[in-house]
Design a protein around this motif. Sequence first.
Motif, mmCIF file in Angstrom:
data_model
loop_
_atom_site.group_PDB
_atom_site.id
_atom_site.type_symbol
_atom_site.label_atom_id
_atom_site.label_comp_id
_atom_site.label_asym_id
_atom_site.label_seq_id
_atom_site.Cartn_x
_atom_site.Cartn_y
_atom_site.Cartn_z
ATOM 1 N N GLN A 261 -7.627 3.271 3.687
ATOM 2 C CA GLN A 261 -6.910 2.225 2.956
ATOM 3 C C GLN A 261 -5.890 2.830 1.994
ATOM 4 O OE1 GLN A 261 -9.909 -0.197 1.086
ATOM 5 N NE2 GLN A 261 -10.732 -0.921 3.040
ATOM 6 N N ALA A 262 -6.279 3.904 1.329
ATOM 7 C CA ALA A 262 -5.371 4.570 0.395
ATOM 8 C C ALA A 262 -4.158 5.130 1.131
ATOM 9 C CB ALA A 262 -6.103 5.680 -0.351
ATOM 10 N N TYR A 263 -4.361 5.650 2.346
ATOM 11 C CA TYR A 263 -3.243 6.150 3.151
ATOM 12 C C TYR A 263 -2.223 5.037 3.389
ATOM 13 C CZ TYR A 263 -0.749 6.546 7.569
ATOM 14 O OH TYR A 263 0.218 6.482 8.537
ATOM 15 N N VAL A 264 -2.693 3.856 3.760
ATOM 16 C CA VAL A 264 -1.789 2.734 4.017
ATOM 17 C C VAL A 264 -0.979 2.408 2.761
ATOM 18 C CG1 VAL A 264 -1.661 0.264 4.579
ATOM 19 C CG2 VAL A 264 -3.226 1.760 5.856
ATOM 20 N N LEU A 265 -1.652 2.316 1.646
ATOM 21 C CA LEU A 265 -0.970 2.013 0.393
ATOM 22 C C LEU A 265 0.001 3.134 0.015
ATOM 23 C CD1 LEU A 265 -0.589 0.124 -1.984
ATOM 24 C CD2 LEU A 265 -2.569 1.186 -3.067
ATOM 25 N N ALA A 266 -0.429 4.381 0.141
ATOM 26 C CA ALA A 266 0.432 5.514 -0.198
ATOM 27 C C ALA A 266 1.660 5.565 0.704
ATOM 28 C CB ALA A 266 -0.358 6.824 -0.112
ATOM 29 N N HIS A 267 1.503 5.206 1.976
ATOM 30 C CA HIS A 267 2.641 5.140 2.902
ATOM 31 C C HIS A 267 3.664 4.124 2.392
ATOM 32 C CE1 HIS A 267 4.831 4.802 6.751
ATOM 33 N NE2 HIS A 267 4.857 3.513 6.440
#
Length: 172
Positions: free
Chosen positions: A47-53
């Motif tokens: 989930q953090a990857y999606v937000l960071a992207h």
Amino acid sequence: DAINSACGFAESATGPFYCPGDRKVYIDLGFYEELQRQFKADGDFAQAYVLAHEIGHHVQTLLGTEPKVRQMQQADPSRANDLSVRLELQADCYAGVWGFYAAKRNLLEPGDVEEGLRAASAVGDDTIQQRARGHVVPDAFTHGNAAQRVRWFRAGLDYGDPRSGNTFANDR
């Protein structure tokens, strides 16, 4: 389930996106359930990857990359998809840079990096197209294939340097 943004009307089916017009990230939280259930990419770091992207797109806006790419797309529509892919892959690298510094601050748990890499692979255009259409159409890619998304996310994770994400100078 739906919202008006400076980039137009968006529904949950749109998926997460960054709108440079109002400089906001839009994420329907139901996407995280879809990421886990449909894409088999679960975990808080996925989930953090999606937000960071998506935040990576904000960085592109601040640096002037996003408007420059939009101008290039308008000047040469035949390169629109290629430029879109390069912009998305750079945002993946920027997400990895965030992950690099989160790791330096001991914020990651065992398995987090693998969760992020799984998510990057799961949202590759080839993976999504294969699931939805039963076949892959590379000319319709807008975000990059699974291997490209993993490669650029990994570059950010490994080097922690936004300059390692110059997807416009490198072969994708």
